[in-house]
Design a protein around this motif. Structure first.
Motif, PDB file in Angstrom:
ATOM      1  N   LEU A   1       0.817  -1.209   0.000  1.00  0.00           N
ATOM      2  CA  LEU A   1       0.000   0.000   0.000  1.00  0.00           C
ATOM      3  C   LEU A   1       0.855   1.264   0.000  1.00  0.00           C
ATOM      4  N   ALA A   2       2.000   1.223   0.652  1.00  0.00           N
ATOM      5  CA  ALA A   2       2.899   2.382   0.691  1.00  0.00           C
ATOM      6  C   ALA A   2       3.380   2.746  -0.707  1.00  0.00           C
ATOM      7  N   GLN A   3       3.510   1.758  -1.563  1.00  0.00           N
ATOM      8  CA  GLN A   3       3.954   2.037  -2.922  1.00  0.00           C
ATOM      9  C   GLN A   3       2.911   2.815  -3.719  1.00  0.00           C
ATOM     10  N   GLY A   4       1.652   2.785  -3.254  1.00  0.00           N
ATOM     11  CA  GLY A   4       0.599   3.543  -3.913  1.00  0.00           C
ATOM     12  C   GLY A   4       0.466   4.965  -3.400  1.00  0.00           C
ATOM     13  N   VAL A   5       1.212   5.295  -2.367  1.00  0.00           N
ATOM     14  CA  VAL A   5       1.190   6.648  -1.800  1.00  0.00           C
ATOM     15  C   VAL A   5       2.270   7.454  -2.501  1.00  0.00           C
ATOM     16  N   GLY A   6       1.894   8.558  -3.085  1.00  0.00           N
ATOM     17  CA  GLY A   6       2.856   9.386  -3.807  1.00  0.00           C
ATOM     18  C   GLY A   6       3.931   9.936  -2.887  1.00  0.00           C
ATOM     19  N   PRO A   7       5.160  10.093  -3.395  1.00  0.00           N
ATOM     20  CA  PRO A   7       6.254  10.562  -2.559  1.00  0.00           C
ATOM     21  C   PRO A   7       6.000  11.937  -1.946  1.00  0.00           C
ATOM     22  N   GLY A   8       5.250  12.780  -2.606  1.00  0.00           N
ATOM     23  CA  GLY A   8       4.967  14.105  -2.077  1.00  0.00           C
ATOM     24  C   GLY A   8       3.837  14.122  -1.053  1.00  0.00           C
ATOM     25  N   ALA A   9       3.182  12.993  -0.848  1.00  0.00           N
ATOM     26  CA  ALA A   9       2.053  12.938   0.081  1.00  0.00           C
ATOM     27  C   ALA A   9       2.497  12.942   1.539  1.00  0.00           C
ATOM     28  N   LEU A  10       3.734  12.542   1.783  1.00  0.00           N
ATOM     29  CA  LEU A  10       4.231  12.483   3.155  1.00  0.00           C
ATOM     30  C   LEU A  10       4.986  13.764   3.491  1.00  0.00           C
ATOM     31  N   PRO A  11       4.805  14.253   4.700  1.00  0.00           N
ATOM     32  CA  PRO A  11       5.490  15.490   5.083  1.00  0.00           C
ATOM     33  C   PRO A  11       6.971  15.253   5.304  1.00  0.00           C
ATOM     34  N   ALA A  12       7.715  16.330   5.218  1.00  0.00           N
ATOM     35  CA  ALA A  12       9.121  16.254   5.621  1.00  0.00           C
ATOM     36  C   ALA A  12       9.130  16.023   7.121  1.00  0.00           C
ATOM     37  N   GLY A  13      10.143  15.361   7.588  1.00  0.00           N
ATOM     38  CA  GLY A  13      10.232  15.126   9.024  1.00  0.00           C
ATOM     39  C   GLY A  13      11.076  13.905   9.301  1.00  0.00           C
TER      40      GLY A  13
END
Length: 85
Positions: free
Chosen positions: A13-25
């Protein structure tokens, strides 16, 4: 169950989440942000859920433990990469 995953399911499922969807941190912050986004991916693709299972090596021989490890390692690698950004 909305926040419970097998390692392989979370990696898929993580592979379906776009790289820009997660915040920096920090990796922990990114992983925490990944959980609801991954949960939202459930049901959008139709892979066999059996692909998310891992062989249970309990009571088995070394070869069975190695098989279990080999099934888990790619998932851990994917999750780690997503968490690190």
């Amino acid at each position: 169950m909305r926040r419970t995953f097998t390692l392989r399911e979370l990696a898929r499922l993580a592979q379906g989440v776009g790289p820009g969807a997660l915040p920096a941190g920090t990796p922990a912050e990114r992983l925490a942000a990944l959980i609801p986004l991954a949960a939202a991916q459930r049901g959008l693709s139709g892979p066999d859920q059996g692909d998310d299972d891992v062989v249970d090596p309990y009571g088995g021989n070394d070869a069975l433990y190695q098989r279990s490890f080999d099934e888990l390692l790619p998932a851990v690698t994917v999750i780690g990469a997503v968490a690190r950004g």
